[in-house]
Write a protein that holds these residues in place. Sequence first.
Motif, PDB file in Angstrom:
ATOM      1  N   GLY A  54       0.802  -1.216   0.000  1.00 55.27           N
ATOM      2  CA  GLY A  54       0.000   0.000   0.000  1.00 55.27           C
ATOM      3  C   GLY A  54       0.837   1.269   0.000  1.00 55.27           C
ATOM      4  N   TYR A  55       0.144   2.391  -0.127  1.00 55.55           N
ATOM      5  CA  TYR A  55       0.818   3.687  -0.236  1.00 55.55           C
ATOM      6  C   TYR A  55       1.477   4.124   1.075  1.00 55.55           C
ATOM      7  N   PHE A  56       0.992   3.619   2.192  1.00 49.54           N
ATOM      8  CA  PHE A  56       1.530   4.037   3.485  1.00 49.54           C
ATOM      9  C   PHE A  56       2.185   2.862   4.210  1.00 49.54           C
ATOM     10  N   GLY A  57       2.601   1.861   3.454  1.00 50.46           N
ATOM     11  CA  GLY A  57       3.162   0.653   4.039  1.00 50.46           C
ATOM     12  C   GLY A  57       4.470   0.888   4.772  1.00 50.46           C
ATOM     13  N   THR A  58       4.659   0.144   5.848  1.00 52.12           N
ATOM     14  CA  THR A  58       5.908   0.167   6.599  1.00 52.12           C
ATOM     15  C   THR A  58       6.315  -1.270   6.900  1.00 52.12           C
ATOM     16  N   PHE A  59       7.578  -1.473   7.183  1.00 52.24           N
ATOM     17  CA  PHE A  59       8.071  -2.816   7.463  1.00 52.24           C
ATOM     18  C   PHE A  59       7.788  -3.212   8.909  1.00 52.24           C
ATOM     19  N   ASP A  60       7.317  -4.433   9.072  1.00 55.93           N
ATOM     20  CA  ASP A  60       7.232  -5.046  10.388  1.00 55.93           C
ATOM     21  C   ASP A  60       8.590  -5.694  10.630  1.00 55.93           C
ATOM     22  N   ARG A  61       9.441  -5.038  11.416  1.00 55.33           N
ATOM     23  CA  ARG A  61      10.825  -5.490  11.535  1.00 55.33           C
ATOM     24  C   ARG A  61      10.958  -6.866  12.185  1.00 55.33           C
ATOM     25  N   ARG A  62      10.077  -7.209  13.066  1.00 55.44           N
ATOM     26  CA  ARG A  62      10.118  -8.550  13.632  1.00 55.44           C
ATOM     27  C   ARG A  62       9.829  -9.589  12.542  1.00 55.44           C
ATOM     28  N   GLN A  63       8.877  -9.268  11.668  1.00 59.09           N
ATOM     29  CA  GLN A  63       8.570 -10.199  10.586  1.00 59.09           C
ATOM     30  C   GLN A  63       9.721 -10.288   9.596  1.00 59.09           C
ATOM     31  N   LEU A 155      16.609  -8.829  -5.685  1.00 57.94           N
ATOM     32  CA  LEU A 155      15.584  -7.970  -6.297  1.00 57.94           C
ATOM     33  C   LEU A 155      14.387  -8.776  -6.790  1.00 57.94           C
ATOM     34  N   MET A 156      14.193  -9.963  -6.258  1.00 54.21           N
ATOM     35  CA  MET A 156      13.176 -10.851  -6.787  1.00 54.21           C
ATOM     36  C   MET A 156      11.770 -10.257  -6.729  1.00 54.21           C
ATOM     37  N   THR A 157      11.429  -9.576  -5.653  1.00 53.47           N
ATOM     38  CA  THR A 157      10.075  -9.043  -5.558  1.00 53.47           C
ATOM     39  C   THR A 157       9.850  -7.839  -6.474  1.00 53.47           C
ATOM     40  N   LYS A 158      10.935  -7.260  -7.008  1.00 57.57           N
ATOM     41  CA  LYS A 158      10.796  -6.203  -8.011  1.00 57.57           C
ATOM     42  C   LYS A 158      10.832  -6.783  -9.418  1.00 57.57           C
ATOM     43  N   ALA A 159      11.443  -7.953  -9.560  1.00 59.47           N
ATOM     44  CA  ALA A 159      11.597  -8.559 -10.881  1.00 59.47           C
ATOM     45  C   ALA A 159      10.369  -9.350 -11.311  1.00 59.47           C
ATOM     46  N   ARG A 160       9.478  -9.652 -10.389  1.00 60.64           N
ATOM     47  CA  ARG A 160       8.283 -10.436 -10.700  1.00 60.64           C
ATOM     48  C   ARG A 160       7.041  -9.600 -10.462  1.00 60.64           C
ATOM     49  N   HIS A 161       6.048  -9.792 -11.323  1.00 53.16           N
ATOM     50  CA  HIS A 161       4.774  -9.080 -11.157  1.00 53.16           C
ATOM     51  C   HIS A 161       4.145  -9.454  -9.816  1.00 53.16           C
ATOM     52  N   ASP A 162       3.665  -8.434  -9.096  1.00 48.05           N
ATOM     53  CA  ASP A 162       3.044  -8.663  -7.794  1.00 48.05           C
ATOM     54  C   ASP A 162       4.014  -9.416  -6.892  1.00 48.05           C
ATOM     55  N   GLY A 163       5.275  -8.937  -6.871  1.00 45.24           N
ATOM     56  CA  GLY A 163       6.402  -9.668  -6.320  1.00 45.24           C
ATOM     57  C   GLY A 163       6.236 -10.307  -4.962  1.00 45.24           C
ATOM     58  N   ALA A 164       5.839  -9.545  -3.930  1.00 44.94           N
ATOM     59  CA  ALA A 164       5.736 -10.115  -2.590  1.00 44.94           C
ATOM     60  C   ALA A 164       4.682 -11.216  -2.547  1.00 44.94           C
ATOM     61  N   ASN A 165       3.545 -10.969  -3.167  1.00 47.39           N
ATOM     62  CA  ASN A 165       2.493 -11.985  -3.206  1.00 47.39           C
ATOM     63  C   ASN A 165       2.924 -13.195  -4.030  1.00 47.39           C
TER      64      ASN A 165
END
Length: 282
Positions: A54-63, A155-165
């Motif tokens: 999302g537009y206001f996403g932040t990292f959950d550092r524990r995760q 850079l895998m999540t940038k190299a693939r469409h909808d990378g994290a998912n």
Amino acid sequence: MVRAISTLVGLAFVGVLALALFFTAKDAIQNPAPEAAEHEFHLHPRDAALSSAGYFGTFDRRQVQRGFQVYKEVCAACHSLKYVAFRDLKEIGYTEAEVKAIANQWVIEQPSINPDTGEATTRKNVASDHFPSPFANEVAARAANNNALPPDLSLMTKARHDGANYVFSLVGKGAYRPQPAELVEKFPGAKTPEGLHYNPYFANLNIAMPPPLTSDGQVTYTDGTAATHDQMAKDVAAFLTWTAEPKLESRHAAGFASVIFIAIFCFLAWGAYQNVWRDVKH
């Protein structure tokens, strides 16, 4: 005369192109390409619902730290992180001492040269080193993986469409499954080859990588989180989202500040306009 010949040649060229386009379109309509198995049986990635989305996403550092643990214990045996340095781990909450310990204890050491003999050797990693490759070179990587080359994950999540998912779905629960009988019946030539694994989230349905996550509890999290199959998949997707875009939070903050600035500027410009032209009759 020259102009007339040039015009005729140009018209002839355009006519040939128009005829080629017409017959190509006609053939495509009359003889459509056969439907590929990938189009019908490929699945859209599941939503990992990461806090960084999302537009206001932040990292959950524990995760993200849990995801690093999954990478370290499961993925690092085959996949490199050549664009990430050990010292970068401080950005996800590790202390300087912890980073030094992680680097020093990393299973794969850095290639080096013995200054006394000039022969190739290895040395312990230091915080400034990038994560070393698990293989000496591409030939060694292919030899150890049935001729498949494990990609770098930086850079895998940038190299693939909808990378994290995509990462979450690719290694998550239920991703590796028996090939549907319907697929083989409809597309006999699409049977999964020997040595590959059926995965509907992969581009061509058949992936060389064996299932990396095989059971709940495969990793024992240091923070006590229950390491279910999907939890581990989600956590490693969060970690690879960070490796691909470590400045995501600052980018989101800068974008939000820019929008606020533009909104205030537009209000001030509108007020100035009204003040300058307030005595002018329309």
